[in-house]
Design an enzyme around this catalytic site. Structure first.
Site, mmCIF file in Angstrom:
data_model
loop_
_atom_site.group_PDB
_atom_site.id
_atom_site.type_symbol
_atom_site.label_atom_id
_atom_site.label_comp_id
_atom_site.label_asym_id
_atom_site.label_seq_id
_atom_site.Cartn_x
_atom_site.Cartn_y
_atom_site.Cartn_z
ATOM 1 C CG HIS A 99 17.564 112.670 -2.750
ATOM 2 N ND1 HIS A 99 16.817 112.630 -3.899
ATOM 3 C CD2 HIS A 99 16.718 113.041 -1.777
ATOM 4 C CE1 HIS A 99 15.577 112.973 -3.632
ATOM 5 N NE2 HIS A 99 15.487 113.223 -2.340
ATOM 6 C CD GLU A 112 6.499 94.919 -15.414
ATOM 7 O OE1 GLU A 112 7.636 94.935 -14.926
ATOM 8 O OE2 GLU A 112 5.847 95.960 -15.593
ATOM 9 C CG ASP A 164 8.116 93.715 -11.347
ATOM 10 O OD1 ASP A 164 8.185 93.481 -10.129
ATOM 11 O OD2 ASP A 164 8.126 94.866 -11.820
ATOM 12 C CB CYS A 168 13.733 96.602 -20.450
ATOM 13 S SG CYS A 168 12.110 96.399 -19.714
HETATM 14 C C1 PEP Z 1 11.275 94.767 -14.636
HETATM 15 O O1 PEP Z 1 10.365 94.491 -13.841
HETATM 16 O O2 PEP Z 1 12.061 93.917 -15.115
HETATM 17 C C2 PEP Z 1 11.510 96.169 -15.047
HETATM 18 C C3 PEP Z 1 12.353 96.478 -16.006
HETATM 19 O O3 PEP Z 1 10.826 97.125 -14.376
HETATM 20 P P1 PEP Z 1 11.228 97.649 -12.919
HETATM 21 O O4 PEP Z 1 12.532 97.012 -12.547
HETATM 22 O O5 PEP Z 1 11.310 99.127 -13.023
HETATM 23 O O6 PEP Z 1 10.075 97.154 -12.116
HETATM 24 MG MG MG Z 2 8.845 95.964 -13.405
#
Ligand code: PEP
Ligand code: MG
Length: 543
Positions: A187, A428, A452, A499
């Site tokens: 946290h 991903e 990922d 992202c």
């Molecule tokens: C990713 O896998 O790039 C992603 C944005 O998701 P997370 O990092 O939350 O797995």
């Molecule tokens: Mg991911």
């Protein structure tokens, strides 16, 4: 001068006097004659504690958002936990000792039990039990539970910080956090990111050697903490701090400007968030919208499933605060490194390749549907898009679509306001990349999750620090995949964004523009830095 390396959970650099937070909890064991009287004292202290926690929840919800404040709800629930309470009562009655001693003893035992568990989430609960027990002890002793008292801008140095200790700090005076314990998901780490100050956890310093007022440099870029730096190190840090300030100041004038190269190539730059409380930073940094709202944080920061109503309120708040700008909300991406005990997920040999994200949601449609209904309802109030994580097949997309249709029909029949928003999938997995031509026909957009995608393409566990040297985010295989996905999306006139962390890699900007990426979604503090990079570029000269 002493230097230590830890895990940085938030970037930035700070220098200032240490305020060492040493937990003191002096509990004297007293033999008592009348256990009933002690049980009555315990009851009164429980009542006072519950009242304090309700107040703390309200304060935290206002300052850092409901999702983060939920930890105080958890504490209140712990006060009602029968196992915990009967253990305390049992000590009072059988050992005939004072209530504060019984609470401290039980708290320590429960806390040790949680610490010994292998599960990282359960380890973090040790701090919660300790925190709640301390509160009870203080209330039994009739004194205030004091956190570090700050009278000037300071670096908080602690063995660990409990959520209530963190939230009670005077935020205007917190320069940085340094803790001996704490994981990236603790946290303290979450709250430090919200507070936008550098924080380094797992720092192997010895508390006895650190003095209050001692100068500390916290370098969140390198994860290095320097206690009592010599003059040269101080001068160096001062220069870096100044440079960072100047850099930030120079970015100010970019607010309101377009993300466009000198020769007219445009790209959208949006922000990633984990809770509604982060929206302040999104607006502050003039992001084009929210490109990834990791909704699983709503689930991770509590001990029971968020209801449809609770989720609806949060998503509605998000779209309303963003006033028409796009808000892409990713559905629950639980599993692998993101675990919550109350999901009661089975232990897996290989959780990164296990029942996570969409796989979990499709096997537990009763949980997934609650979220879908909340999202469709919130979409009625603003520019919301839904994003589904970890897709590997067309069949999964069809199943999701059926569930969305079921939720839609229910809302329609009930006469509840809703809207079917734009819906896209995370790309991903290599599987999704390879069939992205087909998937592009089924959805409205793609968002490439490079964190990922790199993990699964290079067969490298993203959480294994020992593999850092092998982790090549610019691997040709990854770049070709991004290009393939972009081409397939565009062939169907769908937009494509990135992202994952790679989106914030300034070095990659020319490539992303050349590939035709439509959108990048990054940490709020990165938005203006990337805008600067784009505006300084000329595609003609970039290659
Ligand atoms: C990713 O896998 O790039 C992603 C944005 O998701 P997370 O990092 O939350 O797995
Ligand atoms: Mg991911």
């Amino acid at each position: 001068m002493q230097r230590f390396e830890g895990k940085s959970v938030y970037n930035g650099i700070a220098m200032g006097p240490a305020v060492v937070f040493r937990r003191s909890r002096q509990v004297i064991k007293k033999d008592i004659e009348d256990p009933q009287a002690e049980l009555e004292r315990l009851r009164a202290a429980l009542e006072i504690s519950a009242g304090q926690l309700t107040q703390l929840y309200d304060k935290a919800a206002e300052q850092i958002g409901q999702a983060s404040a939920a930890v105080f709800e958890v504490h209140r629930m712990l006060l009602e936990d029968e196992m915990y309470l009967s253990a305390v009562r049992n000590v009072i009655e059988t050992e005939k000792v004072n209530a504060e001693y019984a609470v401290a003893l039980t708290g320590d035992e429960f806390s040790a039990m949680f610490s010994a568990m292998e599960d990282e989430y359960m380890n973090a609960r040790a701090a919660d039990v300790w925190d709640v027990s301390s509160r009870l002890v203080h209330n039994l002793q009739g004194d205030e539970q004091a956190g570090p008292q700050l009278t000037q801008p300071s670096v908080i140095v602690a063995q660990d910080l409990s959520p209530s200790e963190t939230v009670q700090l005077n935020k205007d005076y917190v320069l940085a956090f340094v803790t001996q314990q704490g994981s990236i998901n603790s946290h303290t780490a979450i709250l430090a990111r919200m507070m936008n100050v550098p924080a380094i956890v797992s720092v192997p310093f010895s508390e006895e050697e650190i003095q209050d007022g001692e100068c500390v440099i916290v370098d969140g870029f390198s994860g290095v903490v320097t206690f009592s730096p010599d003059e040269a190190a101080q001068a160096e840090a001062e220069k870096t701090i100044q440079r960072e300030r100047e850099k930030d100041a120079k970015l100010e004038h970019l607010k309101g400007k377009e993300n466009i190269t000198r020769d007219g190539h445009k790209i959208d730059i949006l922000a990633n968030i984990g809770s509604v409380a982060d929206i302040g930073q999104v607006l502050e940094n003039d992001a084009g919208g929210i490109g990834l709202f990791r909704s699983e944080f709503l689930y991770l920061e509590r001990d029971t499933f968020p209801t449809e109503e609770e989720q609806f309120e949060i998503y509605k708040q998000a779209v309303e605060k963003m006033k028409g700008k796009k808000v892409v909300i990713r559905t629950l991406d639980i599993g692998a490194d993101k675990q919550a005990e109350y999901f009661r997920m089975e232990k897996e040999e290989n959780p990164a390749m296990g029942c996570r994200a969409i796989r979990f949601c499709l096997t537990r449609p009763e949980i997934f549907k609650v979220q879908i209904r909340a999202l469709l309802r919130a979409a009625h109030y603003g520019n919301l898009s839904i994003l589904y994580p970890m897709i590997i097949s067309e069949d999964e997309v069809s199943k999701v679509q059926s569930l969305v249709e079921e939720a839609r029909a229910e809302l329609e029949a009930e006469g509840t306001a809703y809207r079917i928003p734009e819906q896209g999938i995370m790309i991903e997995t290599p599987a999704a990349v390879m069939i992205s031509d087909r998937l592009a026909k089924m959805v409205d957009f793609f968002s490439i999750g490079t964190n990922d995608l790199i993990q699964y393409t290079l067969a490298l566990d993203r959480t294994n620090a020992k593999l850092d040297a092998f982790y090549d985010a610019h691997h040709e295989a990854v770049l070709r995949m991004i290009q393939m996905v972009t081409d397939h999306a565009h062939a169907q006139e769908k937009w494509v964004g990135i992202c994952g962390e790679l989106a914030a890699d300034e070095q990659m900007m020319p490539q992303f523009l050349k590939m035709g990426i439509d959108e990048l979604s990054v940490a709020p503090a990165m938005v203006l830095k990337l805008r600067k990079k784009v505006r300084e570029m000329c595609m003609k000269d970039a290659f």
